[in-house]
Design an enzyme around this catalytic site. Structure first.
Site, short mmCIF file in Angstrom:
data_model
loop_
_atom_site.label_atom_id
_atom_site.label_comp_id
_atom_site.label_asym_id
_atom_site.label_seq_id
_atom_site.Cartn_x
_atom_site.Cartn_y
_atom_site.Cartn_z
N HIS A 29 0.83 -1.20 0.00
CA HIS A 29 0.00 0.00 0.00
C HIS A 29 0.87 1.26 0.00
O HIS A 29 1.22 1.77 1.07
CB HIS A 29 -0.90 0.01 1.23
CG HIS A 29 -1.79 -1.19 1.34
ND1 HIS A 29 -1.34 -2.43 1.72
CD2 HIS A 29 -3.11 -1.32 1.10
CE1 HIS A 29 -2.35 -3.29 1.71
NE2 HIS A 29 -3.44 -2.64 1.35
N HIS A 77 -4.00 3.24 -3.41
CA HIS A 77 -4.19 2.71 -2.06
C HIS A 77 -3.45 1.40 -1.82
O HIS A 77 -2.67 1.29 -0.89
CB HIS A 77 -5.69 2.51 -1.77
CG HIS A 77 -5.95 1.65 -0.57
ND1 HIS A 77 -6.11 2.17 0.70
CD2 HIS A 77 -6.03 0.30 -0.42
CE1 HIS A 77 -6.28 1.18 1.56
NE2 HIS A 77 -6.24 0.03 0.92
N GLU A 117 -18.15 -3.61 24.08
CA GLU A 117 -17.36 -4.84 24.23
C GLU A 117 -16.10 -4.85 23.37
O GLU A 117 -15.05 -5.35 23.78
CB GLU A 117 -18.23 -6.07 23.88
CG GLU A 117 -19.41 -6.30 24.81
CD GLU A 117 -20.62 -5.44 24.49
OE1 GLU A 117 -20.62 -4.75 23.44
OE2 GLU A 117 -21.59 -5.44 25.28
N HIS A 163 -29.38 -14.58 24.25
CA HIS A 163 -28.38 -14.45 25.30
C HIS A 163 -27.69 -15.77 25.64
O HIS A 163 -26.84 -15.81 26.52
CB HIS A 163 -29.02 -13.87 26.57
CG HIS A 163 -29.29 -12.41 26.48
ND1 HIS A 163 -29.98 -11.84 25.43
CD2 HIS A 163 -28.94 -11.37 27.29
CE1 HIS A 163 -30.05 -10.53 25.62
NE2 HIS A 163 -29.42 -10.22 26.74
C1 LIG Z 1 -11.74 -4.15 9.88
C2 LIG Z 1 -11.20 -4.02 8.51
N1 LIG Z 1 -12.05 -4.03 7.48
C3 LIG Z 1 -11.58 -3.95 6.21
C4 LIG Z 1 -10.25 -3.86 5.97
C5 LIG Z 1 -9.71 -3.81 4.55
N2 LIG Z 1 -9.23 -2.45 4.26
C6 LIG Z 1 -7.94 -2.13 4.36
S1 LIG Z 1 -7.65 -0.52 4.05
C7 LIG Z 1 -9.28 -0.23 3.74
C8 LIG Z 1 -9.76 1.14 3.36
C9 LIG Z 1 -9.32 2.10 4.33
O1 LIG Z 1 -9.57 3.39 3.92
P1 LIG Z 1 -8.67 4.50 4.56
O2 LIG Z 1 -8.49 4.23 5.99
O3 LIG Z 1 -9.25 5.78 4.18
O4 LIG Z 1 -7.27 4.24 3.89
P2 LIG Z 1 -6.56 5.01 2.70
O5 LIG Z 1 -7.04 4.39 1.44
O6 LIG Z 1 -6.92 6.43 2.80
O7 LIG Z 1 -5.12 4.73 2.95
C10 LIG Z 1 -10.01 -1.39 3.89
C11 LIG Z 1 -11.47 -1.48 3.67
C12 LIG Z 1 -9.39 -3.86 7.08
N3 LIG Z 1 -8.07 -3.81 6.96
N4 LIG Z 1 -9.90 -3.92 8.34
#
Ligand SMILES: Cc1ncc(C[n+]2csc(CCOP(=O)(O)OP(=O)(O)O)c2C)c(N)n1
Ligand SMILES: [Mg+2]
Length: 692
Positions: free
Chosen positions: A57, A292, A443, A505
């Site tokens: 990334h 990204h 939680e 529950h």
């Molecule tokens: C809980 C979770 N859901 C989904 C992902 C997959 N994922 C990684 S980065 C991302 C998008 C994140 O967007 P942002 O934080 O704005 O990152 P940017 O593209 O700006 O670096 C996703 C959906 C993850 N790593 N963790």
């Protein structure tokens, strides 16, 4: 008196005590690099490592490089020579997909992360895994990647600092005095856990927590205008945060001014909202989601080199830039100065200094083991008949006065989970003995905050909710296990035995599902004695989490010999021995152990009963012990547990049977539910006869 010895054992500052001038310096620079050049070093290490790995990334490191440069070069209080220096600032990359940003920072500032590791980004056994892992890379405080959780970990770390400072600092001796800095992206903020954690951080007034929001308007699916239009600054103001709006995340002066202002906050955590461009500097991909999560590609890398005026070859960092980044010498000085403060403190307050050192090492107080032995032996002879949740509270009451590092709480179920004890004092207070967290109904953040407390050090955190709601916490439990965090997760109301609240529950699949998490120790004790042993095992387990699962209803006390008492900690043991070779083995946990014992009484002398409070721990015993408890030759086995049956097949085999529950429960009193679902002596006896 010089007290450095204890420090050297507790946290290694030997290098801090050596002469700061001793380490070799690169040749002094002919020029002073610009801040942008320094940030570009991060950008190109990220670009080139992702290119080499053919995966990763680049966009986020390119977007946050200018912010990171200012923070790390001008503010971060750390010592790259000693990543575990006690009073270091904690830096958390909650948007962990930008891992190359952190690896570049660690490498450039002088941690033990050589260029070779950056060249081997995302390769087997390199110190640069896909997402930051605390157990792989020196300087990485927590494992991030599951978005939002790093932020909650950071809240836990900031809480740890606050509590330690309250307890240990003395006038003129602020020996605990560090900040927690966290980077987060839009994704972290979209995740619900950011609400839970930010809300608590605001309530607790964690003013030494500073979060930087990478406000780049982009997430994976594109421009966030269709799915993330919250007024984030207003949201954080509503949580009681100090919010610094609209900072140009590519203007070092603006970033510096924002940090200066954050440092002034006396009673609120700070959110710095940084407008940034993802993929900054890439002519074709800046501002686009295409930067990204994929390599820029050869041509685009070349175009970016030209655009940012970076003529250097991949992984080549000019000497002047390298030198400007280097933080090893400054780190030595920082730790050395703190070491002097600590020595003076230890001179003046030797007892609390000893205590702080003990806690920092994660060691239990001398005498804990003997006290625990005595408590457990007394329980065995007293034989109280209580719910195991009550037995859990009794264990906390017995152990907590010995363990000021035990800090715990519940997600608004203190009186059901029975997590309060006589010495509980809310962490919302300024009390030096504050040790109890009213988490409210949160939680997931609760569990991730536990992880932060554990990773910070000096604490053994526990948290609690109903077993069925462990699902809400689940990924943080998984992260406890992955990270090897010494966190204790208490789950009460462990089966249909909770009764009238009904199937919403009543956990069914949860025990098995928690056991399926690698490196997680799940305990489901059958009486007060096993409950105390489980608590003790969780406290003594240094390298991973434990889930302690307790009943709502009363459980019978089981008589035991000394040998049986001793074997509880092996996870599974013979609670009732057969006369001669066993013809049938009944294996049970928790509330079903009582049923198994009664059924064995009816079935006759040839029946052995194995109580199995922790399959995880039992599975780690040597083969001889396991064979002695569950002999291969005896194929007639019945497992009895008020949960899904599949899990138990590995213990009962094809010739055995499982008395369990593979449907959802039902709303009714326990007296009706247990027979309805087959948890009766008669049904176990009938099942046994059907095996013959
Ligand atoms: C809980 C979770 N859901 C989904 C992902 C997959 N994922 C990684 S980065 C991302 C998008 C994140 O967007 P942002 O934080 O704005 O990152 P940017 O593209 O700006 O670096 C996703 C959906 C993850 N790593 N963790
Ligand atoms: Mg984004």
């Amino acid at each position: 008196m010089f007290r450095g010895d204890r420090l050297r054992v507790g946290w290694d500052n030997r290098r801090a005590r050596s002469s700061p001038g001793a380490s070799p310096n690169p040749t002094p620079p002919m020029t002073t690099p610009s801040r942008r050049d320094l940030a570009n070093a991060i950008r190109f290490l990220a670009i080139d490592a992702v290119e080499a790995a053919k995966s990763g990334h680049p966009g986020m490191p390119m977007g946050m490089a200018d912010i990171a440069e200012v923070l790390w070069n001008d503010y971060l209080n750390h010592n790259p020579n000693n990543p575990t220096w006690f009073n270091r600032d904690r830096f958390v990359l909650s948007n962990g997909h930008g891992s190359m940003l952190q690896y570049a920072l660690l490498h450039l500032s002088g941690y033990d992360l050589p260029l070779e590791d950056l060249k081997r980004f995302r390769q087997l056994e390199s110190k640069t895994p896909g997402h930051p892992e605390n157990f792989m890379t020196p300087g990485v405080e927590t494992t991030t990647g599951p978005l939002g959780q790093g932020f909650a970990n950071a809240v836990g770390m900031a809480l740890a600092e606050k509590l330690l400072a309250q307890r240990f600092n003395r006038p003129e001796y602020a020996v605990v005095d560090h900040r927690t800095w966290v980077f987060m992206g839009d994704g972290c903020l979209m995740e619900g856990i950011s609400h839970e954690a930010a809300s608590l951080a605001g309530t607790w007034g964690l003013n030494k927590l500073v979060a930087f929001w990478d406000d780049n308007h982009i997430s994976i699916d594109g421009n966030v205008e269709g799915w993330f239009t919250d007024d984030t600054p207003a949201r954080f103001e509503a949580y009681g945060w100090n919010v610094i709006r609209a900072v140009d995340g590519h203007d070092a002066g603006a970033i510096k001014a924002a940090i200066e202002s954050a440092l002034q906050s006396q009673d609120k955590p700070t959110l710095v909202c940084c407008r940034t461009t993802i993929g900054f500097g890439s002519p074709g991909k800046a501002g686009k989601e295409s930067s990204h999560g994929a390599p820029l590609g050869k041509d685009e890398v070349a175009a970016t080199r030209a655009a940012l005026n970076w003529p250097h070859a991949p992984f080549e960092i000019p000497d002047d830039i390298r030198l400007a980044w280097r933080a090893r010498d400054a780190g030595l000085v920082r730790e050395h100065q703190w070491g002097q403060l600590f020595d003076a403190y230890a001179e003046r307050y030797p007892e609390i200094a000893d205590e702080l050192v003990r806690r920092s090492r994660g060691e239990l107080p001398e005498g804990f083991a003997a006290d625990a032995d005595a408590y457990i032996a007394k329980l065995q002879s007293d034989g109280p008949v209580v719910a195991s949740r009550k037995a859990s509270q009794m264990a906390i009451e017995a152990f907590a006065p010995l363990l000021p590092e035990l800090v715990g709480g519940s997600a608004d179920l203190a009186h059901s989970n029975l997590t309060l004890w006589k010495g509980s004092k809310s962490v919302a207070s300024d009390d030096a003995d504050a040790n109890y967290v009213y988490y409210g109904v949160r939680e997931f953040a609760m569990t991730a905050i536990s992880n932060g407390l554990a990773l910070h050090g000096c604490f053994i955190p526990y948290d609690a909710t109903f077993l069925v709601f462990s699902d809400y916490a689940r990924n943080a439990v998984r992260m406890s296990a992955l990270m090897g965090a010494r966190a204790i997760h208490v789950y009460t109301h462990d089966s249909i035995g909770l009764g009238e609240d009904g199937p919403t529950h009543q956990p069914v699949e949860h025990l098995a599902s928690l056991r399926y998490i690698p490196h997680n120790d799940v305990w489901r004790p059958c009486d007060a004695v096993e409950s105390a042993v489980a608590w003790r095992a969780a406290i003594e387990r240094r390298d991973g989490p434990s889930c302690l699962v307790f009943s709502r209803q009363n459980l019978a006390h089981q008589p035991r010999t000394d040998a049986q008492l001793h074997d509880i900690k092996r996870g599974g043991y013979i609670l009732r021995e057969s006369v001669g070779t066993p013809s049938l083995v009944l294996i049970a946990t928790g509330s079903e152990v009582g049923i198994a014992m009664q059924a064995a009484g009816q079935l006759g002398d040839g029946v052995r009963v194995v109580s199995m409070p922790s399959t995880d721990v039992f599975d780690r015993q040597d083969a001889a012990y396991r064979e002695s408890v569950l002999p291969n030759a005896c194929r007639k086995r019945i497992a009895i547990e008020a949960g899904v049956t599949d899990f138990w097949r590995k213990y009962v085999g094809l010739d055995g049977a499982v008395v369990g529950i593979d449907s959802f429960g039902a709303s009714a009193p326990i007296e009706a539910l247990m027979p309805h679902f087959g948890f009766t002596v008669d049904n176990v006896v009938a099942t046994a006869r059907s095996l013959v």
